[in-house]
Design an enzyme around this catalytic site. Structure first.
Site, PDB file in Angstrom:
ATOM      1  N   TYR A 147       0.873  -1.122   0.101  1.00  0.00           N
ATOM      2  CA  TYR A 147      -0.008   0.030   0.034  1.00  0.00           C
ATOM      3  C   TYR A 147       0.799   1.397  -0.092  1.00  0.00           C
ATOM      4  CZ  TYR A 147      -4.540   2.530   0.921  1.00  0.00           C
ATOM      5  OH  TYR A 147      -5.469   3.063   0.840  1.00  0.00           O
ATOM      6  N   TYR A 179      -5.633   5.344  -7.438  1.00  0.00           N
ATOM      7  CA  TYR A 179      -5.968   5.263  -5.735  1.00  0.00           C
ATOM      8  C   TYR A 179      -7.446   4.857  -5.608  1.00  0.00           C
ATOM      9  CZ  TYR A 179      -6.685   6.835  -0.975  1.00  0.00           C
ATOM     10  OH  TYR A 179      -7.077   6.836   0.269  1.00  0.00           O
TER      11      TYR A 179
END
Length: 406
Positions: free
Chosen positions: A309, A359
């Site tokens: 991440y 995103y």
């Protein structure tokens, strides 16, 4: 402040192998990734869900479970009605923003393994660029009396209002303790953008950057430059989870769920856990890692690729340490040595990550993990028998190990 040394391969309390390899991701689907979708979030969600069901070779009427984020605006009943599903036997949601991503798959896998549902779709869709922008943090948000807003009230008066500002505190301490530099963070950004440049689905397709360009990009919250921060995206992503046995009969090679875990560290304060003895690690990620290794029977050396991440580059480095790919304070050297490149020890974010592709609160990263297992990534680094995927960092989080074989 001294970082606590954790063995990420040690079994976590209560860890069990009962979930390992009992379910698999059999379908993935997404919309295009844009800055202005021109469609409602429900429209985006339904597009992604239908694409994932089609990819799995199934019909909407076969879906009987749905899992998403508490932050998602698209209720399960509207997804079901607008995609042609029938009765839904299982539905659940996971909290904490990006930290929920792998948790949705964990809950889907548990539902399938226990018989609560047979075909579960995990989804996330939002207009994060053209609509509500998460990067604004608490600024200009309506006041409320909930516990989260009360906790943030201890930070916002001191100028700690946005995610970038919150992460800057951790990044500065990490630099102080371990000698990491802005260039070390920049190398993460350069690598992710290099991978995105060859990915036609990525927003930053054909737009790599250099370390010099990273260093020249404007400050957001020192020591974070603009190119240390993930982009903002409109779009949707969905995944289909079925039993391991059923997955074998579907069109694509299954991505078996060898491990699925969630974790919250001691004294967790969302992205502002400043009250711990040390703020240079991510203990909740260490907890997730220990569970994943215990469930799967694997160790860091068995992991051929990773989807980490990358909402902010500094938090990629302690993830590598918490997950056992290098020791405390050694991630900067691990990155400098080129280990995150396609020909490195641990090819990372082969799709470009959130810095380069999109995103989507980490859901597009899970999809890339599936492609790596299938051998279908546009940046496929050879055979990948096992890939480790993480969700949001600095918050209660989650992770997966996906496997090619049971």
């Amino acid at each position: 402040m001294t970082a606590t040394t954790t063995d990420p391969t040690a079994a976590a309390g209560g860890a069990s192998t009962g979930l390992a390899n009992r379910a698999a991701v059999a379908g993935i689907g997404a919309t295009e990734f844009s800055k202005d979708s021109g469609r409602s979030e429900l429209h985006l969600a339904c597009e992604a869900v239908r694409a994932a069901i089609d990819d799995a070779g199934l019909e909407p009427s076969e879906v009987d479970g749905l899992v998403t984020f508490t932050a998602d605006t698209n209720s399960e009943i509207h997804i079901a009605r607008n995609t042609g599903m029938g009765q839904i036997r299982h539905f659940s949601r996971v909290h904490y923003g990006g930290g929920a991503a792998c948790g949705t798959v964990a809950q889907a896998a548990m539902a399938v393994a226990t018989g609560a549902a047979d075909v579960v779709v995990c989804y996330r869709a939002f207009n994060e660029r053209s609509g509500v922008r998460y990067g604004l943090g608490q600024a200009d948000r309506a006041l409320s009396d909930d516990a989260d807003r009360a906790a943030y009230s201890w930070m916002t008066p001191f100028g700690l209002s946005t995610p970038a500002q919150w992460v800057a505190m951790f990044a500065r301490r990490y630099m102080h303790e371990y000698g990491a530099t802005s260039e070390d963070f920049g190398r993460v950004s350069v690598t992710m953008r290099r991978h995105a440049a060859t990915n036609p689905a990525a927003w930053f397709h054909q737009r790599p950057i250099t370390l010099a360009e990273h260093q020249a990009s404007r400050w957001i919250a020192e020591p974070l430059h603009l190119l240390d921060c993930c982009q903002e995206t409109d779009g949707g992503q969905a995944l289909v989870v079925v039993s391991a046995d059923r997955a074998k009969d579907l069109p694509h090679p299954p991505a078996y769920i060898a491990g699925a875990a969630q974790g919250s560290g001691p004294d967790q304060h969302m992205m502002t856990s400043y009250y711990r003895p040390s703020i240079s690690g991510i203990p909740e990620m260490g907890l997730v890692g220990s569970q994943l290794y215990a469930q799967s029977g694997l160790r860091p050396d068995d992991i051929a690729a990773a989807i980490l991440y990358d909402h902010f580059t500094p938090l990629v480095l302690p993830q590598l340490e918490e997950l056992g790919f290098c020791g405390r304070g050694e991630a900067k050297d691990f990155v400098r040595a080129g280990n995150l490149e396609l020909d490195g020890r641990l090819p990372c974010n082969t799709h470009g990550g959130q810095l380069g592709e999109a995103y989507l609160h980490g859901m597009n990263g899970i999809a890339e993990g599936v492609r790596l297992i299938r051998g279908a990534s546009v940046n496929q680094p050879g055979e990948v028998p096992h890939v480790l995927v993480t969700a949001g960092t600095g918050v209660p989080t989650s992770g997966l190990i996906l496997a090619r074989d049971r």
